[in-house]
Design an enzyme around this catalytic site. Sequence first.
Site, short mmCIF file in Angstrom:
data_model
loop_
_atom_site.label_atom_id
_atom_site.label_comp_id
_atom_site.label_asym_id
_atom_site.label_seq_id
_atom_site.Cartn_x
_atom_site.Cartn_y
_atom_site.Cartn_z
N THR A 12 0.82 -1.22 0.00
CA THR A 12 0.00 0.00 0.00
C THR A 12 0.85 1.26 0.00
OG1 THR A 12 -1.82 -1.06 1.12
CG2 THR A 12 -1.68 1.30 1.39
N SER A 54 1.48 -7.44 -1.13
CA SER A 54 2.16 -8.51 -0.40
C SER A 54 1.37 -9.82 -0.39
CB SER A 54 2.52 -8.07 1.02
OG SER A 54 1.40 -8.04 1.85
N ASP A 86 -0.02 -6.93 4.60
CA ASP A 86 -0.80 -8.17 4.78
C ASP A 86 0.05 -9.39 5.10
OD1 ASP A 86 -3.01 -6.64 4.31
OD2 ASP A 86 -3.30 -7.29 2.24
N1 ASP Z 1 -2.75 -5.32 0.38
C1 ASP Z 1 -1.67 -4.50 0.85
C2 ASP Z 1 -0.41 -5.34 0.86
O1 ASP Z 1 -0.22 -6.11 1.73
C3 ASP Z 1 -1.97 -3.97 2.22
C4 ASP Z 1 -0.93 -3.03 2.78
O2 ASP Z 1 0.18 -2.88 2.33
O3 ASP Z 1 -1.27 -2.39 3.80
O4 ASP Z 1 0.38 -5.23 -0.05
#
Ligand code: ASP
Length: 330
Positions: A12, A54, A86
């Site tokens: 993110t 991730s 994640d």
């Molecule tokens: N879906 C994102 C990831 O894990 C969530 C984040 O980075 O907060 O890449």
Amino acid sequence: MKHILLLATGGTIASQPTSEGLAPAGGADYLSERLEFLRRDYDLTVRSILELDSSNIQPEEWQLIARSVWAARGDYDGIVISHGTDTMAYTASMLTYMLLGIELPVVLTGSQLPLDHPLSDGTDNLRAAFAMAASGRRGVFVAFDRKILLGCRAVKTHTMDFAAFESVNHPPVGRVSAAGLSIDDAAIPAVEGPCVLRDKLCREVFLLKLTPGLDPRIFDMLLERRYRGLLIEAFGAGGLHFIRRNLVEELRRVTQAGMCVVVSSQCLYESSDFRLYQTGQKVLEQGAIEARDMTTEAAITKLMWALGQTDSVDEVRRLFSQSLAGEMAK
Ligand code: ASP
């Protein structure tokens, strides 16, 4: 000025909105342009090694990240890894084992909102990660919400809150306040010996969360698919059902077939103790190894890593009988 390397992997923190939802954007330049606020205090190098959410980070990526840290470790005072939240706890745990005894701070961080968002937590998280990376403390850490956690004790507990991670069964090793970064050195385990990159792992490892009445035939599938390792998250302090659907009998079968079985508790806090109840003692009698107070993330990655180092169940048992880097209470 301390020379810090930022290895960017996506998440993110480096994401932008797309027609399919948030997705990692750009490479090293994208992040580099947004990190001017760090250049006053650190000599900063940014390298993009992955651009992934991730959820897409898997064993191959763990190896790539570990090898990138290993190759760069002599040239920097510390290394920060920006990573999606994640699966950050899994990566942090696996890196802990692959880079056991690493001579410098390796600090994972990320954010709940993209750096470009006006309310992003990314800048604060990066500031804490860089302060830790410049601290000279050895090991793998997670920096989030003004806390520094031991990598192998971090668990993502919140999907939205900025305090997304907890240090489970171990105190945070550092906090950022108006007094700066205070580090609790007693909470950082001493790891002996020179660091050797041990990046082999076993992918044939399965995590089974026990539910009441679980169909024992799941064990046939694991044997057919030649799984070498199994982590069972059991109930409470430690127990499996053996009436009507006898899982203890299944454990006997799989351990006799050479599968390495580790058992843990579904409870997040405190330690398992399979000696306490009959439903647990029967499990230990089948040769299962206890994960005690390890997090699921630390236990499953330790099993994958241990089976990558050895084919011997006894050797895996020996590796699980001790804390390698603080992942388990002594
Ligand atoms: N879906 C994102 C990831 O894990 C969530 C984040 O980075 O907060 O890449």
